[in-house]
Write a protein that holds these residues in place. Structure first.
Motif, PDB file in Angstrom:
ATOM      1  N   CYS B  73       0.826  -1.200   0.000  1.00 24.96           N
ATOM      2  CA  CYS B  73       0.000   0.000   0.000  1.00 24.96           C
ATOM      3  C   CYS B  73       0.870   1.263   0.000  1.00 24.96           C
ATOM      4  CB  CYS B  73      -0.918   0.002   1.229  1.00 24.96           C
ATOM      5  SG  CYS B  73      -1.803   1.555   1.435  1.00 24.96           S
ATOM      6  N   CYS B  76       0.031   3.192   3.673  1.00 24.13           N
ATOM      7  CA  CYS B  76       0.435   2.664   4.981  1.00 24.13           C
ATOM      8  C   CYS B  76       1.450   1.526   4.905  1.00 24.13           C
ATOM      9  CB  CYS B  76      -0.795   2.203   5.777  1.00 24.13           C
ATOM     10  SG  CYS B  76      -1.499   0.658   5.185  1.00 24.13           S
ATOM     11  N   THR B  78       1.144  -1.560   4.093  1.00 20.32           N
ATOM     12  CA  THR B  78       0.646  -2.924   4.272  1.00 20.32           C
ATOM     13  C   THR B  78       0.792  -3.733   2.982  1.00 20.32           C
ATOM     14  OG1 THR B  78      -0.974  -2.183   5.889  1.00 20.32           O
ATOM     15  CG2 THR B  78      -1.418  -4.300   4.836  1.00 20.32           C
ATOM     16  N   CYS B  92      -6.606  -1.146  -0.168  1.00 21.58           N
ATOM     17  CA  CYS B  92      -5.755  -1.711   0.888  1.00 21.58           C
ATOM     18  C   CYS B  92      -6.659  -2.214   2.026  1.00 21.58           C
ATOM     19  CB  CYS B  92      -4.814  -0.637   1.398  1.00 21.58           C
ATOM     20  SG  CYS B  92      -4.019  -1.036   2.955  1.00 21.58           S
ATOM     21  N   ALA B  94      -6.000  -2.565   5.047  1.00 21.85           N
ATOM     22  CA  ALA B  94      -5.763  -1.872   6.305  1.00 21.85           C
ATOM     23  C   ALA B  94      -6.338  -0.458   6.313  1.00 21.85           C
ATOM     24  CB  ALA B  94      -4.268  -1.833   6.606  1.00 21.85           C
ATOM     25  N   CYS B  95      -6.124   0.296   5.212  1.00 23.58           N
ATOM     26  CA  CYS B  95      -6.531   1.710   5.253  1.00 23.58           C
ATOM     27  C   CYS B  95      -7.479   2.115   4.135  1.00 23.58           C
ATOM     28  CB  CYS B  95      -5.296   2.614   5.243  1.00 23.58           C
ATOM     29  SG  CYS B  95      -4.501   2.721   3.643  1.00 23.58           S
TER      30      CYS B  95
HETATM   31 ZN   LIG Z   1      -2.940   0.989   3.445  1.00 17.36          ZN
END
Ligand SMILES: [Zn+2]
Lengths: 218, 122
Positions: B73, B76, B78, B92, B94-95
């Motif tokens: 990503c 972030c 990830t 992503c 995660a974000c």
């Molecule tokens: Zn991310």
């Protein structure tokens, strides 16, 4: 017996590509690998660029073509050096072909070398030809989902020219959608909407070329 | 169809390795290709077969395995593998960032191993 090998299948092409990179660095030549589908307008872009920047740069073109030398003749008409590689059905240029073509050119004092690849959005992406940058040309008549279908080519290109913008009123093509698809896996790609036929948007492309040329010269 | 020139490059490496190991016969070769590399396994197998037909390598097996796409990503960092085929706009996990991910793996194209007959009379 099983023998672990771990060798890049395209290593032979990569080796010659590295030789070409050294040759171009030595001579201070900016080398650009121009890729697109058939009919996207690579040759027209080259005709414009070679004509408009003739007083600024010494330029040459290596033309990859399946069969004919029509494109090379159009390029040569601008006064630039042009060499034709006939791939005899091959769907992409290899670095060995480009090296052979370079021997037909006078590289001394050359500023920019355009390598016009065979019209095809898949195969040329796999084969480096000693270039500093890959440039993809996409015309608005082809559909704005092309970068989504052929992500590798857009992932490895430094610049994307969206050509034939004079036809935008007549086709279902979103410049924003195409740019966003291209940026999906390539945040740094520079996008230039142009119309080579109507001579629109070319100044931004020329500025990019000047900057890339200056960066190469150091 | 770039599979044909890829098969040619593959054969050049195979012949070199066979000579190096003094083996007269190739049983199989294993090729791994990234998901982004646009290799069509059937087309590669067909090219391989066509190029080895009537040669000492005839009958050798070509095994291929795809390497999944792994992205990092942009926002972030990830690392993740997009589940859908629409990896151009893969959010992503995660974000949620959708654009500008870096390709960590998925562009590879390499030979992993060769299976050779034992060298004769050496
Ligand atoms: Zn991310």
């Amino acid at each position: 017996m099983q023998i672990p090998v771990i060798r890049n299948i395209l290593e032979a092409n990569a080796r010659v590509s590295d030789d070409l990179k050294r040759l171009f660095a030595e001579k201070g030549i900016l080398a650009l690998n121009l890729m697109s589908s058939p009919g996207a307008g690579k040759t027209t872009l080259l005709e414009r660029t070679l004509t408009d920047l003739a007083s600024e740069f010494s330029m040459a073109v290596i033309e990859g073509d399946l069969q004919t030398d029509n494109d090379a003749q159009r390029v040569a008409a601008t006064g630039a050096q042009a060499v034709q590689i006939n791939t005899e059905g091959g769907c992409h240029l290899t670095s060995a072909q480009v090296l052979a073509a370079c021997k037909e050119l006078n590289l001394d004092g050359l500023d920019i070398l355009f390598i016009e690849n065979v019209g095809n959005l898949v195969c040329p992406a796999e084969f480096d030809v000693g270039e500093d940058h890959k440039i993809t040309l996409l015309s608005v008549t082809e559909g704005d989902d092309k970068p989504e279908k052929y992500p590798l080519m857009f992932n490895i290109s430094s610049a994307l020219l969206l050509n034939k913008t004079d036809l935008l009123p007549y086709v279902d093509f979103s410049l924003e959608r195409a740019s966003n698809f291209a940026r999906g896996l390539n945040a740094d790609i520079k996008v230039f909407p142009v119309s080579c036929r109507a001579r629109e948007g070319l100044d931004a492309w020329y500025d990019w070329l000047r900057a890339a040329r200056a960066a190469k010269k150091g | 169809m770039h599979e044909l020139s890829i098969a040619q490059s593959l054969l050049a490496i195979i012949r070199e390795e066979m000579q190096k190991h003094g083996s007269p016969r190739l049983i199989s070769v294993k090729v791994r290709h990234g998901r982004l590399s646009a290799i069509v396994p059937d087309a590669l197998a067909m090219s391989f077969e066509a190029l080895t037909m009537d040669t000492a390598l005839a009958g050798a097996r070509l095994d291929t395995e795809e390497i999944p796409l792994v992205l990092a990503c942009r926002a972030c960092g990830t690392k993740f593998s997009p589940e859908s085929s629409d990896y151009v706009f893969a959010p992503c996990p995660a974000c949620g960032e959708e654009l500008g991910h870096t390709v960590v793996s998925g562009k590879e194209l390499y030979i992993e191993y060769l299976e050779l007959d034992e060298a004769q009379g050496t």
